[in-house]
Design an enzyme around this catalytic site. Structure first.
Site, PDB file in Angstrom:
ATOM      1  N   ASP A  60      -3.828   7.555   5.137  1.00  0.00           N
ATOM      2  CA  ASP A  60      -3.185   6.082   5.129  1.00  0.00           C
ATOM      3  C   ASP A  60      -3.830   5.522   6.314  1.00  0.00           C
ATOM      4  OD1 ASP A  60      -1.940   3.613   4.631  1.00  0.00           O
ATOM      5  OD2 ASP A  60      -0.202   4.335   5.446  1.00  0.00           O
ATOM      6  N   GLU A  61      -4.092   4.492   6.589  1.00  0.00           N
ATOM      7  CA  GLU A  61      -4.480   3.633   7.625  1.00  0.00           C
ATOM      8  C   GLU A  61      -5.908   4.104   8.382  1.00  0.00           C
ATOM      9  OE1 GLU A  61      -3.306   0.959   8.822  1.00  0.00           O
ATOM     10  OE2 GLU A  61      -0.966   1.053   8.394  1.00  0.00           O
ATOM     11  N   ARG A  87       2.015 -10.935  10.480  1.00  0.00           N
ATOM     12  CA  ARG A  87       3.166 -10.304  10.474  1.00  0.00           C
ATOM     13  C   ARG A  87       4.351 -11.415  10.188  1.00  0.00           C
ATOM     14  NH1 ARG A  87       1.900  -6.265   9.855  1.00  0.00           N
ATOM     15  NH2 ARG A  87      -0.172  -7.194   9.363  1.00  0.00           N
ATOM     16  N   LYS A  96       0.890  -1.167  -0.246  1.00  0.00           N
ATOM     17  CA  LYS A  96       0.074  -0.201  -0.176  1.00  0.00           C
ATOM     18  C   LYS A  96       0.851   1.403  -0.018  1.00  0.00           C
ATOM     19  CE  LYS A  96      -0.815   0.166   5.113  1.00  0.00           C
ATOM     20  NZ  LYS A  96      -0.110   1.522   5.484  1.00  0.00           N
ATOM     21  N   THR A  97       2.080   1.308   0.738  1.00  0.00           N
ATOM     22  CA  THR A  97       2.826   2.384   0.734  1.00  0.00           C
ATOM     23  C   THR A  97       3.307   2.836  -0.771  1.00  0.00           C
ATOM     24  OG1 THR A  97       3.358   1.894   2.814  1.00  0.00           O
ATOM     25  CG2 THR A  97       4.706   3.538   1.832  1.00  0.00           C
ATOM     26  N   GLN A 133      -7.952  -4.943   9.712  1.00  0.00           N
ATOM     27  CA  GLN A 133      -6.943  -4.340  10.811  1.00  0.00           C
ATOM     28  C   GLN A 133      -7.184  -3.423  11.665  1.00  0.00           C
ATOM     29  OE1 GLN A 133      -2.707  -4.923   9.022  1.00  0.00           O
ATOM     30  NE2 GLN A 133      -3.754  -5.041   7.031  1.00  0.00           N
TER      31      GLN A 133
END
Length: 842
Positions: A245-246, A650, A44-45, A293
């Site tokens: 973001d997020e 993770r 995504k970044t 998330q």
């Protein structure tokens, strides 16, 4: 189409040529509202930075027209670095920051329109708690029943929902006026009335001190944009593209802030002939997030923001990123299977081209201690036999209370580790003292920090002197500093108090003048403060070994200020203080590219956004994970399942899941059922090294009326290891040389503090020390309650059998004879030898 000449004009193929089809579509999308549903590890970044570059090069936007919001300074720095590689140095001038940093810039520029002077102070949690305690003293309510932390949590909830103190007063305490003296909150029977009164008084005192807390940065910015249409119009024209973001972690106040900045509800009409967003009308909004998330509801995050995006922003487009570039398909299969049990989610199924990879390794231990020992043995094997670096391994758990047994297991196995969750640098007492001086210099109206430094270091100005100054300040209608500066007008003050007060006032005035002359050199101001205040001299004279490390911390603070100067063209003291105030827990996490030589231990909430080749997901039991409070609450259970999804994803190469059949809870051993999340993972993805604990197998044997030879059913030792006899016995948990002063078991300063972590693990119950003979020196006692000095930090709450509730004000590591100093309020300040003290940490 005019472009900023400083922007490197890259051809379209250079921006999308190496992306998958969904990523490329998201980068190129042309429209007013875009939701990028980015699954874990889906890049995504990269997509977000490429989209910004696309907006600049293909839509013709100027860098100043873009506002990019992330949730951590670390993520903002990473995004800025990536942008620099794409568009050049101009990226360093762009608004790429956290919500709070962006709001500080807006409030510094225009905050005076709503009564907030540009030099305002940003209070951290400790400052806010201190303010609540002062209010409690003045209003005479029970801080044991209504703790400062619980009151601040309630106030934070009000602010996250944009509920003002005025609204709360109107509903619950209409007769109260903020600043009113003699108001007896103790007569209030309804807690909501108390919260309303304290909230209003808290805001009143923040305003008087020209200070804000973290939540205020968002709330006051929303207030500014709503109260001042010309300011709102300025930002509507300035920011034509807003990227967040997020987005799943935003709360209601942040959601409203985005709409206000974008001018979504301003009623403007878009420029239909423009290539992009044009110069008028609502800004184009891009949000990136993953509803699976969303794990920060306890901080006020509202998952509905991302779930309802298409309803909130008409004509919105949603693009799902499902290809994962981090984990194996086995790990993704487990994550997909677990999260699929949550209802009402937008369908998404992660996949990877990397192959199946290793099965998930699972283990059921008899106790939490044996679980830790097995984990340590596996880590040792991975490192020794397979050549895995310790820094490539992470051990994750649901609550902080679980770390102790894990640490002890690693210490016994001599496995070096770092615990994410130690005392953070800017929360250390000596650093807070130095920063308090700097805050008081920049903002003399800051009563909290001015009162903190009045007698630090000791200069004969104790509680009586502070109360005299406070009363005088109230009488003249001024700040605490006004009371200090006019101390010679205080009636009845003795020369013994007046003289040091006047010397303190003169010193502060001289420091303020020095700071004004050297404002562009914060490191020089820090050095002057440390020298003139006596902070450095006092620590250097001390014979306590701990004070030498405190000297080093103050030296580090000066180095941080010097580094800030080098990296900031227009450096100021106020700017330096702003950077220290906005440091978040996650900004202090270790760089994944560096080999620390240590295994990382952390909570699952802290692990968000990180990745490790090897991950141990521990405590997979009902009541531990999922947490006990989620057992009868569907929404809580859904959040716990999202937390499991985060934990599973993770892992890059190999995931281990473990559980204990028996775990100590509230001082008692409790039998634990396997977590339902284990049942939700397909059986073919898991390789159970031991599926049942010993007692569970014994019961299975009884139920099956099996052979009297217990070994026929697997026995006690199949797939077992040689557990040390000290486990569970009195010698277990004693601290060897590892974990204290060496690389083994070092406690990192990186952290998950109250704001950034899952610090809701409940109290840690300890065994009581036996009754002692009064004449026997404490140092000669063999009693040991197994408490460790590393677990105690200034500000921690404890309860004592005799003295009740107290706050830790000092901790001295003296090995076996470590001492903590606790302020028990009316019972006084007590120095306690830790290993024999009948205390419990809360």
């Amino acid at each position: 189409m005019q472009q900023d000449p400083d922007v490197i004009a890259r051809p379209p193929e250079a921006l999308i040529g190496d992306l998958n089809p969904q990523q490329a579509e998201a980068v190129q999308y042309r429209g007013p509202a875009l939701l990028i549903g980015a699954g874990a590890g889906s890049g995504k970044t990269r997509v977000l930075t490429r989209r910004i570059a696309w907006i600049l090069t293909q839509f013709g936007a100027w860098p100043s027209q873009v506002l990019a919001i992330t949730f951590t300074n670390k993520a903002a720095a990473e995004m800025r670095e990536r942008l620099e590689s794409l568009i050049g140095p101009v990226a360093s001038r762009m608004w790429v920051s956290t919500f709070h940093s962006a709001c500080v810039r807006i409030l510094r520029r225009d905050g005076e329109r709503i009564g907030l002077k540009s030099g305002f102070t940003i209070y951290d949690t400790a400052d806010c708690e201190r303010l609540i305690k002062l209010i409690a003293n003045d209003f005479n309510f029970d801080v044991k029943r209504y703790t400062p932390r619980s009151i601040l949590a309630r106030i934070s909830d009000y602010k996250n929902n944009l509920t003002s103190a005025r609204e709360m007063l109107a509903q619950y305490a209409p007769d109260f006026k903020p600043g009113q003296r003699g108001y007896r909150v103790g007569r209030i029977g309804n807690p909501e009335e108390l919260y309303a009164v304290v909230y209003a008084e808290y805001q009143h005192r923040l305003a008087a001190a020209n200070a804000v807390d973290f939540d205020d940065l968002i709330v006051r910015t929303v207030e500014l944009l709503r109260a001042c249409p010309d300011v709102a119009e300025y930002y509507h024209r300035k920011f034509r593209y807003i990227l967040v973001d997020e987005y799943q972690d935003t709360n209601h106040a942040q959601y409203v802030l985005i709409r206000e900045l974008a001018g979504v509800d301003a009623g403007g009409h878009a420029d239909m002939g423009a290539v992009g967003a044009g110069r008028v009308g609502p800004a184009w909004i891009t949000v990136v997030g993953d509803s699976d998330q969303s794990i920060y509801a306890f901080r006020g995050a509202d998952i509905r923001n991302i779930q309802d995006f298409e309803q909130d922003f008409p004509n919105a487009k949603t693009i799902m990123l499902e290809q994962n570039y981090r984990s194996t398909q086995t790990i993704l299969g487990a994550a997909n299977a677990v999260i699929a049990h949550n209802e009402g989610r937008k369908p998404k199924r992660l996949w990877t081209a990397a192959g199946a990879g290793e099965q998930i390794t699972a283990y059921a231990a008899d106790t939490a201690q044996l679980e830790a020992h097995w984990i340590a043995a596996q880590i040792k094997r991975l490192h020794t036999d397979d050549g895995v670096r310790y820094s490539d391994i992470a051990v994750m758990y649901r609550a902080n209370a679980q770390s102790r047994s894990l640490e002890e297991g690693l210490i016994q196995a001599r496995v070096p580790y770092q615990l994410i969750g130690g005392t953070k640098f800017y929360e250390r007492r000596e650093v807070k003292d130095a920063l308090a001086y700097l805050q008081a210099i920049v903002n003399p109206a800051d009563d909290i920090n001015m009162r903190r430094i009045l007698n630090v270091p000791k200069r004969g100005l104790g509680a009586r002197a502070e109360s005299q100054v406070t009363l005088h300040a109230q009488q003249i209608g001024g700040t605490f500093w006004d009371g200090v500066a006019h101390a010679d007008q205080i009636e009845g003050m003795t020369a013994r108090t007046l003289n040091p007060l006047m010397r303190f006032a003169q010193m502060m005035q001289e420091l303020r003048e020095f700071a004004q002359e050297h404002d562009a050199k914060p490191s020089q101001i820090v050095a002057e403060v440390l020298e003139r205040s006596g902070l450095l001299e006092e620590l250097k004279k001390s014979q306590d070994p701990q004070d030498q490390s405190r000297v080093e911390n103050l030296s580090q603070l000066q180095s941080v200020a010097a580094e800030y100067e080098q990296n900031t063209p227009d450096a100021t003291l106020a700017g330096f203080l702003e950077t220290t105030a906005l440091v978040a827990d996650s900004d202090q996490l270790p760089d994944e590219s560096q080999d620390s030589g240590k295994v990382t231990l952390m909570t699952l909430h802290t692990a968000k956004g990180l990745e490790y080749p090897i991950v141990f997901l521990t405590g997979m039991e009902q009541g531990t994970f999922p947490h006990a409070r989620a057992m009868e609450d569907t929404s809580e259970l859904s959040e716990e399942r999202r937390l499991a999804y985060v934990g599973i994803t993770r892992a890059k190469r190999h995931l281990f899941v473990t559980r204990a059949a028996v775990r100590a809870q509230w001082g008692r051993s409790a039998e634990m059922m396997p977590s339902q999340f284990l049942d939700e993972i397909p059986a073919d993805l898991i390789d159970w090294k031991r599926k049942e604990a010993g007692m569970e197998r014994m019961r299975s044997g009884w139920r099956a009326n099996a052979s009297h030879d217990f070994g026929a059913h697997g026995g006690w030792n199949d797939d077992e290891f040689d557990a040390p006899s000290s486990f569970g016995g009195s010698s277990y948990g004693s601290r060897s040389s590892y974990g204290s002063g060496s690389s083994y078991g070092s406690r990192s300063t990186y952290g998950s503090g109250v704001r950034g972590s899952a610090a809701h693990a409940g109290k840690v119950t300890t065994r009581r020390a036996p009754v002692r003979q009064p004449a026997q020196p404490a140092s000669s006692l063999k009693t040991d309650n197994h408490l460790r000095i590393e677990d105690f930090a200034v500000g921690d709450k404890v309860t004592h059998d005799k003295f009740g509730l107290g706050t830790v004000v000092d901790a001295q590591d003296k090995g076996r004879n470590s001492v903590i100093t606790v302020d028990f309020g009316s019972s006084g300040v007590k120095r306690l030898m830790l290993r024999v003290a009948p205390i419990e940490k809360l």
